[in-house]
Structures are given as C-alpha cells and as structure tokens.
Scaffold this active site. Structure first.
Site, PDB file in Angstrom:
ATOM      1  N   LEU A 170       1.024  -1.214   0.084  1.00 34.88           N
ATOM      2  CA  LEU A 170      -0.032  -0.103  -0.055  1.00 34.88           C
ATOM      3  C   LEU A 170       0.895   1.045  -0.128  1.00 34.88           C
ATOM      4  CD1 LEU A 170      -2.845  -0.869   2.561  1.00 34.88           C
ATOM      5  CD2 LEU A 170      -2.681  -1.423   0.142  1.00 34.88           C
ATOM      6  N   GLY A 215       1.307  -5.214   1.149  1.00 37.39           N
ATOM      7  CA  GLY A 215       0.102  -5.209   0.297  1.00 37.39           C
ATOM      8  C   GLY A 215       0.304  -5.761  -1.030  1.00 37.39           C
ATOM      9  N   ASN A 239       4.560  -7.384   6.557  1.00 37.22           N
ATOM     10  CA  ASN A 239       5.787  -7.014   7.513  1.00 37.22           C
ATOM     11  C   ASN A 239       5.146  -5.608   8.374  1.00 37.22           C
ATOM     12  OD1 ASN A 239       5.534  -5.427   5.031  1.00 37.22           O
ATOM     13  ND2 ASN A 239       7.357  -4.269   5.530  1.00 37.22           N
ATOM     14  N   GLU A 240       3.733  -5.679   8.374  1.00 31.84           N
ATOM     15  CA  GLU A 240       3.197  -4.226   8.767  1.00 31.84           C
ATOM     16  C   GLU A 240       3.461  -4.003  10.362  1.00 31.84           C
ATOM     17  OE1 GLU A 240       1.703  -6.296   6.927  1.00 31.84           O
ATOM     18  OE2 GLU A 240       0.254  -5.242   5.754  1.00 31.84           O
TER      19      GLU A 240
HETATM   20  N1  CO8 Z   1       4.459   3.558  -0.270  1.00 28.55           N
HETATM   21  C1  CO8 Z   1       5.101   4.867  -0.455  1.00 28.55           C
HETATM   22  N2  CO8 Z   1       6.288   5.052  -0.993  1.00 28.55           N
HETATM   23  C2  CO8 Z   1       6.927   4.129  -1.144  1.00 28.55           C
HETATM   24  C3  CO8 Z   1       6.577   2.819  -0.771  1.00 28.55           C
HETATM   25  C4  CO8 Z   1       5.470   2.722  -0.310  1.00 28.55           C
HETATM   26  N3  CO8 Z   1       5.025   1.496   0.191  1.00 28.55           N
HETATM   27  N4  CO8 Z   1       7.672   1.998  -1.003  1.00 28.55           N
HETATM   28  C5  CO8 Z   1       8.721   2.687  -1.570  1.00 28.55           C
HETATM   29  N5  CO8 Z   1       8.269   3.854  -1.431  1.00 28.55           N
HETATM   30  C6  CO8 Z   1       9.286   5.044  -2.031  1.00 28.55           C
HETATM   31  C7  CO8 Z   1      10.518   5.584  -1.297  1.00 28.55           C
HETATM   32  O1  CO8 Z   1      10.169   6.072  -0.234  1.00 28.55           O
HETATM   33  C8  CO8 Z   1      11.201   6.045  -2.411  1.00 28.55           C
HETATM   34  O2  CO8 Z   1      10.614   7.251  -2.501  1.00 28.55           O
HETATM   35  P1  CO8 Z   1      11.669   8.571  -2.815  1.00 28.55           P
HETATM   36  O3  CO8 Z   1      12.492   8.064  -4.430  1.00 28.55           O
HETATM   37  O4  CO8 Z   1      10.863   9.825  -2.810  1.00 28.55           O
HETATM   38  O5  CO8 Z   1      12.852   8.521  -1.797  1.00 28.55           O
HETATM   39  C9  CO8 Z   1      10.671   5.341  -3.692  1.00 28.55           C
HETATM   40  O6  CO8 Z   1       9.471   4.708  -3.282  1.00 28.55           O
HETATM   41  C10 CO8 Z   1      11.669   4.285  -4.168  1.00 28.55           C
HETATM   42  O7  CO8 Z   1      12.041   3.220  -2.876  1.00 28.55           O
HETATM   43  P2  CO8 Z   1      13.309   2.645  -2.774  1.00 28.55           P
HETATM   44  O8  CO8 Z   1      14.322   3.565  -3.037  1.00 28.55           O
HETATM   45  O9  CO8 Z   1      13.181   2.154  -1.358  1.00 28.55           O
HETATM   46  O10 CO8 Z   1      13.447   1.424  -3.816  1.00 28.55           O
HETATM   47  P3  CO8 Z   1      14.177   0.116  -3.896  1.00 28.55           P
HETATM   48  O11 CO8 Z   1      14.259  -0.387  -5.159  1.00 28.55           O
HETATM   49  O12 CO8 Z   1      15.493   0.311  -3.184  1.00 28.55           O
HETATM   50  O13 CO8 Z   1      13.451  -0.983  -2.739  1.00 28.55           O
HETATM   51  C11 CO8 Z   1      11.230  -1.868  -2.070  1.00 28.55           C
HETATM   52  C12 CO8 Z   1      11.960  -1.172  -3.062  1.00 28.55           C
HETATM   53  C13 CO8 Z   1      12.090  -3.179  -1.449  1.00 28.55           C
HETATM   54  C14 CO8 Z   1       9.844  -1.976  -2.166  1.00 28.55           C
HETATM   55  C15 CO8 Z   1      11.476  -0.644  -0.775  1.00 28.55           C
HETATM   56  O14 CO8 Z   1      11.012   0.690  -1.297  1.00 28.55           O
HETATM   57  C16 CO8 Z   1      10.732  -1.038   0.461  1.00 28.55           C
HETATM   58  O15 CO8 Z   1      10.998  -1.819   1.464  1.00 28.55           O
HETATM   59  N6  CO8 Z   1       9.434  -0.131   0.661  1.00 28.55           N
HETATM   60  C17 CO8 Z   1       8.527  -0.252   1.614  1.00 28.55           C
HETATM   61  C18 CO8 Z   1       7.625  -1.506   1.500  1.00 28.55           C
HETATM   62  C19 CO8 Z   1       6.808  -1.534   2.820  1.00 28.55           C
HETATM   63  O16 CO8 Z   1       7.037  -1.799   3.733  1.00 28.55           O
HETATM   64  N7  CO8 Z   1       5.442  -1.606   2.559  1.00 28.55           N
HETATM   65  C20 CO8 Z   1       4.199  -1.513   3.524  1.00 28.55           C
HETATM   66  C21 CO8 Z   1       3.261  -0.579   3.096  1.00 28.55           C
HETATM   67  S1  CO8 Z   1       1.836  -0.775   4.218  1.00 28.55           S
HETATM   68  C22 CO8 Z   1       0.911  -1.966   3.580  1.00 28.55           C
HETATM   69  O17 CO8 Z   1       0.896  -2.399   2.374  1.00 28.55           O
HETATM   70  C23 CO8 Z   1      -0.311  -2.720   4.418  1.00 28.55           C
HETATM   71  C24 CO8 Z   1      -0.714  -1.688   5.290  1.00 28.55           C
HETATM   72  C25 CO8 Z   1      -2.019  -2.226   6.034  1.00 28.55           C
HETATM   73  C26 CO8 Z   1      -2.574  -1.193   6.967  1.00 28.55           C
HETATM   74  C27 CO8 Z   1      -3.233  -1.539   8.168  1.00 28.55           C
HETATM   75  C28 CO8 Z   1      -3.310  -0.449   8.921  1.00 28.55           C
HETATM   76  C29 CO8 Z   1      -4.353  -0.648  10.145  1.00 28.55           C
END
Ligand code: CO8
Length: 364
Positions: A170, A215, A239-240
């Site tokens: 997400l 997500g 990994n929430e």
């Molecule tokens: N949302 C928004 N922006 C993101 C996300 C995301 N999920 N993931 C990455 N980005 C952004 C980064 O901040 C970065 O932004 P910027 O260029 O402005 O600095 C850009 O995307 C590129 O990211 P990376 O440089 O980190 O890219 P990599 O290729 O090195 O890595 C990954 C890719 C492995 C996907 C890495 O970005 C990562 O680990 N991202 C986080 C993933 C994550 O933890 N997602 C969890 C989202 S929460 C969810 O899905 C469930 C929520 C349920 C809610 C329940 C509440 C009650």
C-alpha cells in the site's frame, strides 16, 4: 489498459440490456436507500450484481449502489451523475476517476489478453515501486471486472513490468498526513481490490518477479497460485508491524488460509519478510523459477488449471474462500472505521513518518 473502453462499454451495455437476468434487489429494499429514482434503475442493479461473482447478497445495499455507480460512471455508461453515496452522504467522485475514462496513456496497468488461450497478463507499471495508491487500486479492480465480463478470458496472470519489484504494498503516502475522509476512501479501495481478486471466478496466478512486501504480499496470496523469481534478494511477507501498524484481520485470514495459523502468527507478530527460498519453504509461494521464466511458468501452470472443469473449479474456489470474504462483507464499514481511527492516531502517524524517513535515508 489495452482492452479498450469501447469494447468494455459495449459488453457492459449488453449485460445491462439483458432481460434474462433477474435483479436480486427488490423494490422494498430500494425504498430504504438514499438513491433517487432518477439515478437508480433496475439495469444498474443487474450490472452491479453481475460484477460480484461471489456472495453479492451479503454486500450492503449502500455499498452495492455506490460501487455500481462508481463503475458505470468510469465506463462511460450514460445517465449517471458523478456522485456516489458514502456514510457521510453524497460526495463527488474523485476527479481523476472521471478523467481516466478512455485514457490509456495514464494507465498504471498493461493488459494483454490472448483470446486463443483465454489468458490475460496484467502488468503493474507504476514506477518507482508499484505502490498501491488510490489510482492503481481503482484501476486494478476495474481491470479485473472487465476481464471477468469478457467471455474470452478464463485466467489472469498478475505481474510487474518494473525490474526487481512486484509491488511495495500500500502507498504509505495515502495514509500519512491525509484526512480521515481520504483514509476512508483509500481503505474502501483496498477492500474492493481484495474482494474482487480473492473472490474472482477467474483462475488467478501471481508471477512475482520482485519484492512483494505487505499489500504486495496480499495481492500475491489472494491469487490461486504463486510463482516467484528464484532470487534470495527478493522478499515477501506481511511486515506491517515493522511500520508500527497492524495487518487487518482479512489480511491475516488470507495469510492463514495460505500458510496456516501458527506460521501466520509468527510472520505477523515479527513482521517477517521472507526471502524467496524461505517463502517456498513455508508455502507462501508455490514455486521458484529463474527470473526470466516467471511469467512463462505461470502461463504453463495456468494451462493445467484451465484444463479442469470450469464450473467445478469455480464452485470449489467459492467454497474455500466464501467464509473469509463474507466476514469482511458483513463488516465493511466497521472495518473502514477501525482503519481510519487507527491510522490517524498521532503515534501511528509518527511511526509512518519515521518509516518513510528510513526508506529515504536507506538510499543515501
Ligand atoms: N509507499 C509509498 N512510497 C514508497 C513505498 C510505499 N509502500 N515503498 C517505497 N516507496 C518510495 C520510497 O520512499 C522512495 O521514494 P523517494 O524516491 O521519494 O525517496 C521510492 O519509493 C523508491 O523506493 P526505494 O528507494 O526504497 O526502492 P528500492 O528499489 O531500493 O526498494 C522496496 C524497493 C523493497 C519495495 C522498498 O522501497 C521497500 O521496502 N518499501 C517499503 C515496503 C513496505 O514496507 N510497504 C508496506 C506498506 S503498508 C501495507 O502495504 C499494508 C498496510 C496495512 C494497513 C493496516 C493499518 C491498520
């Protein structure tokens, strides 16, 4: 989208025009709704009914109406005001949704449907990381709906056109420092995507050609089968808790239906991201193959699934998944309320802010 809106509109219109389908909602239930006669016709109810393959009868009337209007308005079916009804009363559809009609250049999903095999490939193409924002979620759901209505389509392979990333899950920016109304709108779109995918009558295979956290993992485990690239640097999991948030019960249920209760308990509590080989070991994915063979292997597997009697397979799928789906369907608004009140807490916002900062700092 490569399936043209014109084709879909024609198809939908033929569904709407069909007199052989009996609307499941009655005149008495309609009276209870807030929709007026001018915005509501029997044909819209029929269309909305057909768009839900599993257990529509459990969807609340308001959600059915709102979804039907949202979908039909997106497809260009005439005669609809760009308004939907939320629990807070009428509101205008997001501007973007209305603009997106017939606009394939802004597409975040590329679809290739091969009518000779009945297999469509849906490629998420939303750089940099296919994070599931409102636009991508909406397009994802609409795309699946169109494919479900297309009689030449029997199976869908979901993959990414980005290197190394299936989906980052997400979009955190949709939940960080946004209004409660926006969070609610976003969460309904997440629910809608999951309901559509988990309940799809089509055979669905995830071709996971990169990392797939949170997500992204949900999308994967909502499919019938998972093929992942054999690369230990790619990870997948819910990994929430690492973000200081809690996976909702229907994320948890989908995971437990895939890998069992105890493994899910460990995975969720620790926010575990499994490398591809680890994911295979716990049954989170079904198969690992070299990276350049992920989609072709998914296509071969699809062939085996499509060889099974269609009706028997669909009924079996519904039997396995309906209780999980019904749990959310009977509780959707409470789930939205829970999400909004949780995510807007100051401490949760602080955790999300820190996590975003960590993502940025990691780069440096
Ligand atoms: N949302 C928004 N922006 C993101 C996300 C995301 N999920 N993931 C990455 N980005 C952004 C980064 O901040 C970065 O932004 P910027 O260029 O402005 O600095 C850009 O995307 C590129 O990211 P990376 O440089 O980190 O890219 P990599 O290729 O090195 O890595 C990954 C890719 C492995 C996907 C890495 O970005 C990562 O680990 N991202 C986080 C993933 C994550 O933890 N997602 C969890 C989202 S929460 C969810 O899905 C469930 C929520 C349920 C809610 C329940 C509440 C009650």
């Amino acid at each position: 989208m490569h399936i043209t809106a014109v084709k879909f509109t024609t198809k939908l219109q033929s569904v709407v025009d069909s007199s052989s389908v009996t609307p499941t909602l009655t005149a008495s239930t309609l009276t209870a709704s807030t929709l007026t006669a001018s915005t509501l016709t029997a044909s819209t109810l029929t269309a909305s009914t057909l768009l839900h393959p599993l257990s529509l009868s459990d969807v609340s009337l308001r959600d059915s109406m709102a979804n039907a209007l949202r979908r039909l308005s997106k497809c260009g079916v005439a005669g609809f005001l760009p308004q939907v009804f939320s629990r807070h009363g009428p509101r205008t559809l997001p501007h973007l949704v209305c603009q997106k009609r017939n606009n394939s250049t802004s597409s975040k999903i590329k679809v290739d449907l091969d009518p000779s095999t009945g297999v469509a490939v849906m490629r998420m193409q939303s750089p940099p990381v296919n994070s599931l924002n409102l636009d991508l979620l909406t397009e994802f759901t609409t795309t699946l709906e169109k494919l479900e209505l297309d009689k030449s389509c029997r199976g869908v392979i979901i993959t990414s056109s980005l290197p190394k990333i299936f989906s980052a899950g997400l979009d955190i920016l949709e939940m960080y420092q946004t209004s409660p109304e926006h969070c609610g709108e976003f969460w309904r779109a997440v629910q809608e995507m999951w309901l559509k995918l988990y309940g799809s009558k089509l055979t669905t295979i995830a071709a996971i050609n990169g990392s797939s956290p949170a997500g992204g993992c949900l999308v994967s485990i909502s499919c019938d089968y998972r093929v992942m690239a054999d690369n230990p640097r790619y990870s997948i999991g819910l990994n929430e808790t690492l973000l200081g948030i809690v996976a909702p019960y229907w994320f948890k249920d989908t995971m437990a239906n895939t890998v069992g209760h105890r493994t899910t308990e460990l995975a969720l509590a620790l926010g575990r991201l499994y490398s591809a080989p680890e994911a295979l070991k716990i049954g989170l994915v079904d198969e690992l193959v070299p990276e350049d063979q992920v989609v072709t292997t998914a296509a071969q597997t699809m062939g085996q699934w499509l060889a099974i009697d269609e009706h028997a397979r669909q009924v079996t799928k519904a039997m396995m998944r309906k209780p999980t789906i019904d749990k959310l369907l009977s509780n959707r608004e409470a789930d939205v309320d829970n999400f909004v009140s949780f995510i807007t807490q100051a401490s949760v916002q602080k955790s999300l802010g820190m996590y975003l900062k960590m993502l940025k700092n990691r780069k440096g």
